[in-house]
Design a protein around this motif. Sequence first.
Motif, PDB file in Angstrom:
ATOM      1  N   ALA A  37       0.838  -1.204   0.000  1.00 55.76           N
ATOM      2  CA  ALA A  37       0.000   0.000   0.000  1.00 55.76           C
ATOM      3  C   ALA A  37       0.873   1.254   0.000  1.00 55.76           C
ATOM      4  O   ALA A  37       0.571   2.234  -0.688  1.00 55.76           O
ATOM      5  CB  ALA A  37      -0.924  -0.002   1.217  1.00 55.76           C
ATOM      6  N   GLU A  38       1.976   1.216   0.751  1.00 52.95           N
ATOM      7  CA  GLU A  38       2.863   2.384   0.763  1.00 52.95           C
ATOM      8  C   GLU A  38       3.566   2.553  -0.575  1.00 52.95           C
ATOM      9  O   GLU A  38       3.800   3.677  -1.014  1.00 52.95           O
ATOM     10  CB  GLU A  38       3.866   2.247   1.898  1.00 52.95           C
ATOM     11  N   ARG A  41       1.146   4.172  -2.775  1.00 48.11           N
ATOM     12  CA  ARG A  41       1.038   5.583  -2.388  1.00 48.11           C
ATOM     13  C   ARG A  41       2.236   6.373  -2.913  1.00 48.11           C
ATOM     14  O   ARG A  41       2.084   7.502  -3.403  1.00 48.11           O
ATOM     15  CB  ARG A  41       0.952   5.685  -0.871  1.00 48.11           C
ATOM     16  N   HIS A  42       3.433   5.787  -2.813  1.00 46.74           N
ATOM     17  CA  HIS A  42       4.626   6.466  -3.331  1.00 46.74           C
ATOM     18  C   HIS A  42       4.527   6.641  -4.846  1.00 46.74           C
ATOM     19  O   HIS A  42       4.910   7.690  -5.374  1.00 46.74           O
ATOM     20  CB  HIS A  42       5.892   5.681  -2.980  1.00 46.74           C
ATOM     21  N   GLN A  44       1.771   6.950  -6.551  1.00 51.10           N
ATOM     22  CA  GLN A  44       0.785   8.007  -6.776  1.00 51.10           C
ATOM     23  C   GLN A  44       1.386   9.385  -6.501  1.00 51.10           C
ATOM     24  O   GLN A  44       1.168  10.335  -7.256  1.00 51.10           O
ATOM     25  CB  GLN A  44      -0.452   7.783  -5.894  1.00 51.10           C
ATOM     26  N   LEU A  45       2.168   9.491  -5.419  1.00 53.47           N
ATOM     27  CA  LEU A  45       2.820  10.764  -5.103  1.00 53.47           C
ATOM     28  C   LEU A  45       3.807  11.157  -6.202  1.00 53.47           C
ATOM     29  O   LEU A  45       3.917  12.340  -6.564  1.00 53.47           O
ATOM     30  CB  LEU A  45       3.531  10.673  -3.756  1.00 53.47           C
TER      31      LEU A  45
END
Length: 110
Positions: A37-38, A41-42, A44-45
């Motif tokens: 998940a992280e 998220r990375h 996406q960032l």
Amino acid sequence: MTREDFIVATALILFASFVLGWFSCWLVGRLTRPGRAEFARHNQLTADLHAAENARDQAITEGKEREAALHERLAFATSELTQSRAALAEASVEIEELRDYIDRNLGKPV
């Protein structure tokens, strides 16, 4: 305790401390490792950051284009102002000449 017993005990203590250190390093790595998940998220960032950089570059380009257009308009307005001032000066000279003519020719009693 004989010399050989001392060497074996020291070797066992050193090996046990190595194993304990390796295990603690492995455990800390497992507990602090980022999950999937992280990573998502990375990613996406990262995509958001690239989009923001592209938007910033586009805004800078548009700003420079607008600035160039405004400089062009300013140069055009300045040239028009210069021409208007020259025309006004010519008209002022012509008015003075007409006043002198009127004073000379019509200012005399008939």
